[in-house]
Design a protein around this motif. Structure first.
Motif, mmCIF file in Angstrom:
data_model
loop_
_atom_site.group_PDB
_atom_site.id
_atom_site.type_symbol
_atom_site.label_atom_id
_atom_site.label_comp_id
_atom_site.label_asym_id
_atom_site.label_seq_id
_atom_site.Cartn_x
_atom_site.Cartn_y
_atom_site.Cartn_z
ATOM 1 N N MET A 48 0.826 -1.204 0.000
ATOM 2 C CA MET A 48 0.000 0.000 0.000
ATOM 3 C C MET A 48 0.863 1.257 0.000
ATOM 4 S SD MET A 48 -3.043 -1.018 2.656
ATOM 5 C CE MET A 48 -4.353 -2.146 2.170
ATOM 6 N N ILE A 49 1.994 1.223 0.674
ATOM 7 C CA ILE A 49 2.910 2.364 0.679
ATOM 8 C C ILE A 49 3.357 2.670 -0.744
ATOM 9 C CG2 ILE A 49 5.152 3.217 1.472
ATOM 10 C CD1 ILE A 49 4.759 1.332 3.936
ATOM 11 N N ILE A 63 -5.401 5.521 5.387
ATOM 12 C CA ILE A 63 -4.829 4.173 5.252
ATOM 13 C C ILE A 63 -4.124 3.772 6.541
ATOM 14 C CG2 ILE A 63 -3.079 2.807 4.048
ATOM 15 C CD1 ILE A 63 -5.607 3.241 2.399
ATOM 16 N N VAL A 64 -3.374 4.702 7.123
ATOM 17 C CA VAL A 64 -2.684 4.387 8.375
ATOM 18 C C VAL A 64 -3.688 4.074 9.482
ATOM 19 C CG1 VAL A 64 -1.207 5.319 10.201
ATOM 20 C CG2 VAL A 64 -0.592 5.649 7.798
ATOM 21 N N ASP A 65 -4.737 4.862 9.597
ATOM 22 C CA ASP A 65 -5.763 4.585 10.606
ATOM 23 C C ASP A 65 -6.331 3.179 10.431
ATOM 24 O OD1 ASP A 65 -5.503 7.116 11.710
ATOM 25 O OD2 ASP A 65 -7.194 7.969 10.588
ATOM 26 N N MET A 66 -6.639 2.827 9.191
ATOM 27 C CA MET A 66 -7.190 1.509 8.898
ATOM 28 C C MET A 66 -6.196 0.405 9.243
ATOM 29 S SD MET A 66 -8.045 -0.119 5.157
ATOM 30 C CE MET A 66 -6.287 -0.117 4.753
ATOM 31 N N VAL A 67 -4.955 0.605 8.856
ATOM 32 C CA VAL A 67 -3.920 -0.410 9.082
ATOM 33 C C VAL A 67 -3.719 -0.654 10.573
ATOM 34 C CG1 VAL A 67 -1.426 -0.778 8.930
ATOM 35 C CG2 VAL A 67 -2.714 -0.130 6.890
ATOM 36 N N VAL A 68 -3.634 0.396 11.347
ATOM 37 C CA VAL A 68 -3.411 0.232 12.786
ATOM 38 C C VAL A 68 -4.618 -0.416 13.451
ATOM 39 C CG1 VAL A 68 -3.025 1.475 14.945
ATOM 40 C CG2 VAL A 68 -1.742 2.112 12.896
ATOM 41 N N THR A 69 -5.815 -0.070 13.007
ATOM 42 C CA THR A 69 -7.027 -0.706 13.541
ATOM 43 C C THR A 69 -7.005 -2.206 13.290
ATOM 44 O OG1 THR A 69 -8.378 1.278 13.290
ATOM 45 C CG2 THR A 69 -9.543 -0.824 13.348
#
Length: 397
Positions: A48-49, A63-69
């Motif tokens: 994704m990066i 995307i970061v919020d989703m990934v960490v969740t």
């Protein structure tokens, strides 16, 4: 399969479509009947990066919020959470978050979340994986010491004292995946240590020890990690071949390779070239070129499309098979390869010149063309593989 060249626009449009589907699956991973594991989420985030970097950085913070969740949700499926994860799992997250932190499109809030993940994962990797033999119960597994200093294992062995946090069900004597010195664990460790070592002297020392470990095994005489295919092509095998007293390592296969290992070694050798003395660079460059040539020679289907691992062969004795029958994990190999292929193209001018050759451009083209024909209801693993090659094609072709 598409048999004509596609334009850059075609690859980009296909990458956007795949990425959209990938995000949809990723965001609902914990709701799926069979959610993918903690480490696969890290592997997928790494791809994704690349999408954010090459095609469109919009919604990078979302995307970061989703990934960490989803990372936090995945830990509930591991007994003990972080403390129960295999050590190489932390490698995927260490590499991905370190790389993300070097991209300019994440906000301060997103960067803080990424830094928190890195601070959880890298210490758990580097403070455990190198010490499995040193910390094992000395009354057990006495014939299974390491041949070479400086390497890492993916889990502790049965009987390791409880004060050391991590899984303790490894058994080096039975040929299973857990508790071994395999290529993926060691190349991830090298990659993470080299990149963190740019600013962290302790990590730099770890990288030097790990590079020495892998170099020694690649050149070992009886059961080398290196699989020579021809004068200019070869592959990296999946695990070390024996122990210190020449006890064979069950599960070692001379004619089986994972495409993900090739990508990780390619990326690590490229990084090593940046830090090496001038007289050491030609050998590192040659090895990296041989890996790419080896993939083209031995890890493609009949159409020349890069596949994820050596196909099984039951007509020989012993049969050539996926280690432990773990096809679910090894199926992500082509995506790992293409992500690192793109990385070295962008960061290593000498390798870029090699990859610009017609043979390798064609290998990328036919692989990307095949990825444009996505199956119905693809899995997250399939979408991650397809997205990785389509991003590479968008950038390189």
């Amino acid at each position: 399969m598409l048999d004509k060249p596609a334009s850059d626009v075609d690859y980009q449009a296909a990458a956007i479509s795949n990425f959209t589907a990938l995000v949809n699956l990723y965001s609902t991973n914990d709701e799926q009947l069979s959610p993918v594991s903690f480490w696969k989420l890290g592997n997928t985030f790494d791809t994704m990066i690349d999408f954010l970097d090459v095609i469109n950085p919009n919604n990078a913070n979302g995307i970061v919020d989703m990934v960490v969740t989803q990372l936090n949700a995945s830990l509930k499926h591991i007994k003990g959470g972080y403390d129960g994860a295999w050590f190489d799992d932390f490698g995927w997250w260490s590499v991905a978050t370190e790389r993300a932190l070097n991209k300019p499109f994440f906000s301060a809030s997103a960067r803080k979340q990424l830094q928190n993940v890195l601070h959880e994962c890298w210490p758990r990797f580097t403070n455990n994986a190198p010490f499995v033999w040193q910390r094992h119960d000395p009354t057990t597994f006495q014939n299974y010491g390491p041949v070479v200093d400086g390497g890492v294992w993916n889990a502790y062995w049965t009987g390791t004292p409880d004060k050391y946090l991590g899984p303790k069900n490894g058994d080096p004597s039975n040929g299973s995946l857990v508790g071994i010195q395999n290529t993926v664990t060691n190349t991830l460790y090298l990659m993470a240590a080299q990149r963190l070592g740019r600013t962290d002297p302790v990590a730099r020392m770890a990288a030097e020890a790990e590079l020495s470990f892998l170099s020694t095994w690649l050149n070992e005489t009886s059961t080398p990690l290196w699989w020579t295919l021809s004068a200019n092509a070869g592959l990296v095998r999946e695990r070390v071949g024996h122990f210190a007293n020449v006890t064979p390592a069950l599960g070692f296969q001379e004619k089986w390779a994972w495409t993900g290992d090739q990508g990780l070694m390619l990326g690590s050798l490229s990084d090593a070239m940046q830090n090496a003395a001038p007289n050491q660079r030609p050998a590192l460059l040659a090895r990296a070129q041989q890996i790419v040539a080896g993939v083209r020679q031995n890890l493609v289907d009949s159409n020349g499309v890069v596949i994820s691992y050596t196909p099984p062969n039951y007509s020989v004795t012993p049969p050539i098979i996926v280690p432990d029958g773990d096809t679910s994990d090894y199926q992500v190999g082509s995506g790992v390869f293409w992500r690192n292929y793109l990385y070295v193209w962008k960061t290593n001018s000498a390798l870029r010149s090699f990859l610009a050759g017609t043979a390798y451009q064609d290998m990328l083209r036919v692989s990307a063309n095949a990825a444009m024909l996505s199956p119905d209801n693809p899995s997250l693993e399939t979408l991650a593989n397809q997205t990785a090659v389509l991003i590479a094609a968008t950038a390189l072709l």
